[in-house]
Write a protein that holds these residues in place. Sequence first.
Motif, PDB file in Angstrom:
ATOM      1  N   MET A  84       0.923  -1.249  -0.177  1.00  0.00           N
ATOM      2  CA  MET A  84       0.058   0.066   0.154  1.00  0.00           C
ATOM      3  C   MET A  84       1.048   1.450  -0.011  1.00  0.00           C
ATOM      4  SD  MET A  84      -3.196  -0.585   2.841  1.00  0.00           S
ATOM      5  CE  MET A  84      -3.826  -2.099   2.733  1.00  0.00           C
ATOM      6  N   LEU A  85       1.897   1.100   0.667  1.00  0.00           N
ATOM      7  CA  LEU A  85       2.896   2.564   0.806  1.00  0.00           C
ATOM      8  C   LEU A  85       3.536   2.775  -0.210  1.00  0.00           C
ATOM      9  CD1 LEU A  85       4.136   2.062   4.664  1.00  0.00           C
ATOM     10  CD2 LEU A  85       2.024   3.592   3.705  1.00  0.00           C
ATOM     11  N   SER A  86       3.946   1.750  -1.053  1.00  0.00           N
ATOM     12  CA  SER A  86       4.695   1.852  -2.125  1.00  0.00           C
ATOM     13  C   SER A  86       3.575   2.405  -3.232  1.00  0.00           C
ATOM     14  CB  SER A  86       5.266   0.521  -2.609  1.00  0.00           C
ATOM     15  OG  SER A  86       4.323  -0.484  -3.272  1.00  0.00           O
ATOM     16  N   ILE A  87       2.371   1.944  -3.461  1.00  0.00           N
ATOM     17  CA  ILE A  87       1.469   2.613  -4.132  1.00  0.00           C
ATOM     18  C   ILE A  87       1.308   4.257  -3.888  1.00  0.00           C
ATOM     19  CG2 ILE A  87      -0.871   2.519  -4.790  1.00  0.00           C
ATOM     20  CD1 ILE A  87      -0.962  -0.450  -4.415  1.00  0.00           C
ATOM     21  N   PHE A  88       1.074   4.465  -2.726  1.00  0.00           N
ATOM     22  CA  PHE A  88       0.926   5.671  -2.133  1.00  0.00           C
ATOM     23  C   PHE A  88       2.166   6.678  -2.429  1.00  0.00           C
ATOM     24  CE2 PHE A  88      -2.170   4.068   1.380  1.00  0.00           C
ATOM     25  CZ  PHE A  88      -3.257   3.838   0.309  1.00  0.00           C
ATOM     26  N   TRP A  89       3.447   6.142  -2.146  1.00  0.00           N
ATOM     27  CA  TRP A  89       4.746   7.124  -2.306  1.00  0.00           C
ATOM     28  C   TRP A  89       5.256   6.844  -3.499  1.00  0.00           C
ATOM     29  CZ3 TRP A  89       7.012   4.744   3.001  1.00  0.00           C
ATOM     30  CH2 TRP A  89       6.309   5.273   4.091  1.00  0.00           C
ATOM     31  N   PHE A  90       5.398   5.942  -4.112  1.00  0.00           N
ATOM     32  CA  PHE A  90       5.960   5.709  -5.540  1.00  0.00           C
ATOM     33  C   PHE A  90       5.259   5.031  -6.679  1.00  0.00           C
ATOM     34  CE2 PHE A  90       8.677   3.906  -1.739  1.00  0.00           C
ATOM     35  CZ  PHE A  90       9.312   5.005  -1.556  1.00  0.00           C
ATOM     36  N   HIS A  91       3.871   5.190  -6.450  1.00  0.00           N
ATOM     37  CA  HIS A  91       3.112   4.851  -7.584  1.00  0.00           C
ATOM     38  C   HIS A  91       3.513   3.467  -8.139  1.00  0.00           C
ATOM     39  CE1 HIS A  91       1.596   8.960  -7.466  1.00  0.00           C
ATOM     40  NE2 HIS A  91       2.547   9.223  -7.577  1.00  0.00           N
ATOM     41  N   SER A  92       3.814   2.622  -7.447  1.00  0.00           N
ATOM     42  CA  SER A  92       4.177   1.131  -7.840  1.00  0.00           C
ATOM     43  C   SER A  92       3.302   0.189  -7.546  1.00  0.00           C
ATOM     44  CB  SER A  92       5.371   0.683  -6.822  1.00  0.00           C
ATOM     45  OG  SER A  92       5.734  -0.580  -6.941  1.00  0.00           O
ATOM     46  N   ARG A  93       2.262   0.472  -8.778  1.00  0.00           N
ATOM     47  CA  ARG A  93       0.911  -0.289  -8.661  1.00  0.00           C
ATOM     48  C   ARG A  93       1.079  -1.496  -9.443  1.00  0.00           C
ATOM     49  NH1 ARG A  93      -2.594   4.884 -11.081  1.00  0.00           N
ATOM     50  NH2 ARG A  93      -2.297   6.096  -9.091  1.00  0.00           N
ATOM     51  N   GLU A  94       2.191  -2.154  -9.791  1.00  0.00           N
ATOM     52  CA  GLU A  94       2.034  -3.253 -10.634  1.00  0.00           C
ATOM     53  C   GLU A  94       2.197  -4.453  -9.492  1.00  0.00           C
ATOM     54  OE1 GLU A  94       4.061  -3.754 -14.097  1.00  0.00           O
ATOM     55  OE2 GLU A  94       3.078  -2.623 -15.375  1.00  0.00           O
ATOM     56  N   ILE A  95       1.457  -5.434  -9.651  1.00  0.00           N
ATOM     57  CA  ILE A  95       1.820  -6.539  -8.794  1.00  0.00           C
ATOM     58  C   ILE A  95       1.763  -7.800  -9.938  1.00  0.00           C
ATOM     59  CG2 ILE A  95      -0.518  -6.815  -8.171  1.00  0.00           C
ATOM     60  CD1 ILE A  95       0.399  -7.914  -5.267  1.00  0.00           C
ATOM     61  N   SER A  96       2.410  -8.718  -9.750  1.00  0.00           N
ATOM     62  CA  SER A  96       2.276 -10.165 -10.704  1.00  0.00           C
ATOM     63  C   SER A  96       1.380 -10.835 -10.243  1.00  0.00           C
ATOM     64  CB  SER A  96       3.768 -10.922 -10.654  1.00  0.00           C
ATOM     65  OG  SER A  96       3.896 -11.524  -9.290  1.00  0.00           O
ATOM     66  N   PHE A  97       0.716 -11.805 -11.313  1.00  0.00           N
ATOM     67  CA  PHE A  97      -0.384 -12.527 -10.857  1.00  0.00           C
ATOM     68  C   PHE A  97       0.050 -13.543  -9.513  1.00  0.00           C
ATOM     69  CE2 PHE A  97      -3.211 -16.392 -11.732  1.00  0.00           C
ATOM     70  CZ  PHE A  97      -4.141 -15.791 -11.860  1.00  0.00           C
ATOM     71  N   SER A  98       0.961 -14.301  -9.523  1.00  0.00           N
ATOM     72  CA  SER A  98       1.305 -15.016  -8.532  1.00  0.00           C
ATOM     73  C   SER A  98       1.783 -14.190  -7.311  1.00  0.00           C
ATOM     74  CB  SER A  98       2.932 -15.732  -8.982  1.00  0.00           C
ATOM     75  OG  SER A  98       3.608 -14.801  -9.124  1.00  0.00           O
TER      76      SER A  98
END
Length: 315
Positions: A84-98
């Motif tokens: 969550m924090l990586s999304i909020f801070w760095f816009h790191s929104r991708e997550i692999s299917f696995s």
Amino acid sequence: MSDSNTTDFTNPSTFILLGIPGLEAAHIWISIPFCAIYAIAMLGNFTILFIVKREPSLHEPMFYFLCMLAVTDLVMSTSTVPKMLSIFWFHSREISFSACLTQMYFVHSFSAMESGILVAMAFDRYVAICHPLRHSTILTNSAVAKIGLGVMLCSGIITLTYLFLASQWPYCRTNIILHSYCRHIAVVMLACADIRISSYYGRFDLFAVIGMEVFFIALSYIQIIRAIFRLPTKDARLKTFGTCISHICAIFTFYIPDFFSSLTQRFSHNVPLHLRALITSVYLLVPPVLHPIIYGVRTKQIRGRLVQLFTYKNP
């Protein structure tokens, strides 16, 4: 992979987590309380584990179950909040299917495990109050370990069905998840197939499994209340009931946000999307941060040990 809403894939390599849809501009501000709550939860639960390990007088069933609760809180929050924090801070929104399926497993299995531990703690209170002379013979260290193992196995088996169902559907509509973590129902809603079996299983888990656990907790407390009212004096009744207050508070801090979040996600289509996403994100943080505070304040042995830790001075 792009953030496009229309793709022609059947097995996406990645999903896109939007965080709190509609509140993207406020993600930095939202991250501040999330980060603070996570830090407090980590500190509080590690403190509980440290105190119980170092204090021999706390090596008894109630505190062993409390340690199990602390571990589940640590794992459940750590499986979601850093992403969550990586999304909020760095816009790191991708997550692999696995990775999404792995996160789904940890969230749902440790949530179920926490519910099971609360049932075990209710049983501990029941035995301690209704059968005090048999408490040490019923809840031996071996029995506590078996209960913990049983809770872990049951939770894992229940959650594996979520993963199996989620991995079977074809995903050809979108790869965008309108949440900040991979919640089962939020993921399978992206499938271009009839997902009624996933929906039915989720409702079965909510109403049957959790409902049965709540029933056993209620049954334990009915017996506890009956035993309390049979005590001869008011002071004895209040003192005995006081040993249950922490557990009752822990029950409310877990089941009320969880139940409300599940109902909001499944049935409340009129609730704004950003509010639904915020509720489902916050509810994962409520028990981990409140449980150590509740037990630290309400439990005399832990409170006393905390005072000793912070007031100790070298000669």
